[in-house]
Design a protein around this motif. Structure first.
Motif, mmCIF file in Angstrom:
data_model
loop_
_atom_site.group_PDB
_atom_site.id
_atom_site.type_symbol
_atom_site.label_atom_id
_atom_site.label_comp_id
_atom_site.label_asym_id
_atom_site.label_seq_id
_atom_site.Cartn_x
_atom_site.Cartn_y
_atom_site.Cartn_z
ATOM 1 N N UNK A 340 0.755 -1.260 0.037
ATOM 2 C CA UNK A 340 -0.024 0.043 0.019
ATOM 3 C C UNK A 340 0.974 1.196 -0.023
ATOM 4 N N UNK A 341 0.705 2.132 -1.108
ATOM 5 C CA UNK A 341 1.618 3.228 -0.984
ATOM 6 C C UNK A 341 1.225 4.253 0.040
ATOM 7 N N UNK A 354 6.931 5.635 -8.974
ATOM 8 C CA UNK A 354 7.631 5.274 -10.323
ATOM 9 C C UNK A 354 6.821 4.208 -11.051
ATOM 10 N N UNK A 355 6.259 3.236 -10.280
ATOM 11 C CA UNK A 355 5.498 2.196 -11.073
ATOM 12 C C UNK A 355 4.201 2.674 -11.656
ATOM 13 N N UNK A 356 3.753 3.632 -10.852
ATOM 14 C CA UNK A 356 2.466 4.250 -11.593
ATOM 15 C C UNK A 356 2.590 5.251 -12.431
ATOM 16 N N UNK A 379 3.288 -7.088 -12.071
ATOM 17 C CA UNK A 379 4.588 -7.558 -12.575
ATOM 18 C C UNK A 379 5.584 -6.522 -11.984
ATOM 19 N N UNK A 380 5.106 -5.292 -11.954
ATOM 20 C CA UNK A 380 5.986 -4.032 -11.730
ATOM 21 C C UNK A 380 6.288 -4.021 -10.160
ATOM 22 N N UNK A 381 5.215 -4.201 -9.322
ATOM 23 C CA UNK A 381 5.387 -4.494 -7.796
ATOM 24 C C UNK A 381 6.447 -5.829 -7.571
ATOM 25 N N UNK A 408 -1.362 12.087 -14.356
ATOM 26 C CA UNK A 408 -0.174 13.022 -14.284
ATOM 27 C C UNK A 408 0.142 13.591 -13.012
ATOM 28 N N UNK A 409 -0.744 13.166 -12.057
ATOM 29 C CA UNK A 409 -0.509 13.688 -10.437
ATOM 30 C C UNK A 409 0.589 12.867 -9.936
ATOM 31 N N UNK A 410 0.681 11.662 -10.039
ATOM 32 C CA UNK A 410 1.671 10.648 -9.220
ATOM 33 C C UNK A 410 2.857 11.447 -9.107
#
Length: 497
Positions: A340-341, A354-356, A379-381, A408-410
């Motif tokens: 969980x971020x 970075x993942x998002x 896969x990225x996790x 574009x927020x992350x």
């Protein structure tokens, strides 16, 4: 006087946005579930009216008639308004209303989908939000990549091509640290973090500290619960934050203090900008620098827990039994790859971003289809954090942003992390600020932030604020050094050569 008339009209636009924001806040905190459909129409109407009023030809005439005023505040209002007007007039009112309606529908679909871990139920809404994002990028225009037009809404003058090397550098310099920490093993008994802590006691403790330590007072602020913590405000005198309560009690405490940082930024913006486009944070990256500073650099520091451990022991003795301030400091600074971020530690947090960012680029470019997103997410996790979510609620459905169309927020979260340390280092050059931080007395720091960051609102760009406050442009160097020094101490690692 054209300037007076312009300010009057800008005030009306601001009031309409505030009314829509109040309805959104109510939707997240108090509104009956069945009201969702009509509430979406109500918000769309208000946002449409605000857009029509702001893009009216009379605004263009007033902007032209105002010329270049001698008053610095008026000049800033004109500069920001002209920039916003140029963008807003590219978006048809019908499109603005369509976005507001789609956002409302997607939000409620996301709430249901996350509750039942059912990505398929949310997928059509995400398709719609992506289509709207692409159309918005086309309306606004861009030179390099459609992502740039969306990112510019949250981080002015920033492009994807600038974000990518910053993220690559940060990854290269912090991934080895993460591996060192994981290899070192536990620095404390982390079962403390899920010891029984009654929900009302969690909220009360977090709110009391938000007031005593950080200056958030009930005279101009309040806290409620929501599915995803957030901050909103309808003026600098009406600030709202939310939190959520879980068995993992740091989620409530640090979530509250994170949103407090956002709120105190809005509180510090000069009254001269009230009810104008200048009366907001310079960017979401600058905003995030404040929330991450309060949450991590201050509330996860050793002086903070030396001061507030006795209070925690008083209100939650079942949590602090057998502990002292030093042990709790090490415990709340646990580093562990997690799903969980919003609960991620300082070292792993940026990998979530970075993942998002990478997935958003792929979705916009069409290299990734929405139905493929859960698999790509997992896969990225696994690639970054060595974890695979057991279900979509703990994976691709965990964040509210895509349901709100905030594509574009992350990246602003990581940009804010970098700036938080750079600003704090600059502030500590003031002896009173540095001594206050060592005693967990943050009045001098808050005054410095108001004077060097908050008061300007959008009258300065993020780059101007960073350069003026710290003496140089944004750099990852202070942040990386901070992580290495702090966690080498906690985990007994060998210092970097």
């Amino acid at each position: 006087m054209s300037m007076d008339e312009l300010k009057r009209r800008l005030g009306q636009v601001s009031d309409l946005h505030a009314a829509a924001a109040l309805m959104s806040w109510d939707q997240e905190t108090l509104m009956p579930q069945e009201a969702a459909r009509v509430r979406g129409l109500q918000i769309a109407t208000l946002e449409g009216l605000a857009h029509e009023l702001f893009t009216d030809a009379r605004i263009a005439g007033l902007l032209e008639a105002a010329g270049e005023p001698q008053d610095a505040a008026d000049a800033a209002i004109l500069r920001v308004t002209r920039r916003d007007y140029a963008k807003a007039t590219r978006l048809p009112t019908e499109f603005v209303e369509e976005v507001a309606r789609a956002r409302n529908e997607a939000h409620h679909a996301w709430l249901h989908a996350r509750q039942h871990s059912d990505f398929a139920a949310f997928a059509p809404h995400l398709e719609k939000m992506l289509d709207l994002a692409r159309r918005q990028a086309d309306f606004l225009g861009y030179d390099e990549h459609p992502y740039d037009a969306l990112l510019n809404e949250y981080e002015p003058e920033m492009r994807a091509s600038q974000v990518e090397p910053v993220f690559a550098d940060l990854r290269d310099r912090t991934l080895p640290l993460l591996r060192q920490i994981v290899a070192a093993g536990d620095a404390a008994d982390y079962s403390v973090l899920i010891r029984p802590f009654p929900p009302e006691a969690q909220k009360a403790f977090a709110w009391r500290v938000a007031g005593e330590a950080f200056g958030l007072k009930p005279e101009f602020a309040r806290q409620d619960e929501s599915a995803h913590p957030f901050q909103t405000n309808f003026s600098r005198s009406d600030l709202r934050i939310t939190t959520r309560v879980e068995d993992y009690w740091p989620a409530c405490l640090f979530g509250t203090w994170h949103e407090t940082g956002h709120a105190m930024y809005e509180r510090g913006i000069s009254e001269r900008w009230e009810r104008t486009p200048v009366s907001r944070g310079a960017s979401l990256g600058v905003h995030e620098s404040q929330s991450r500073m309060f949450e991590n650099l201050l509330a996860r520091s050793r002086p903070f827990w030396e001061k507030y451990f006795p209070l925690l022991a008083e209100v939650a003795p079942e949590v602090t039994a057998g502990l002292d301030a030093e042990t709790l400091y090490r415990t709340v600074n646990r580093v562990q790859p997690s799903l969980i971020r919003v609960e991620a530690d300082e070292v792993t947090y940026n990998f979530h971003i970075m993942l998002r960012f990478e997935l958003e680029l792929a979705l916009l470019e069409g290299h990734l289809k929405v139905q493929e997103l859960p698999e790509a997410w997992n896969a990225k996790m696994q690639e970054y954090l060595g974890l695979t979510p057991p279900n979509d609620a703990l994976g691709v459905l965990q964040d509210i942003h895509w349901s709100a169309g905030l594509i574009g927020y992350f990246p602003t979260y990581t940009l804010g992390n970098l700036l938080s340390v750079q600003l704090l280092e600059a502030a500590k050059r003031d002896r009173a600020v540095a001594e206050g931080i060592e005693r967990a007395e943050y009045g001098p720091l808050l005054a410095w932030l108001v004077g060097n960051v908050h008061q300007y609102g959008r009258s300065l760009t993020p780059a101007q604020i960073t350069e003026q406050a710290t003496g140089r442009g944004l750099t990852a160097d202070p942040y990386v050094a901070y992580l290495h020094e702090k966690y080498a101490g906690i985990y007994g690692l060998k210092a970097r050569g």
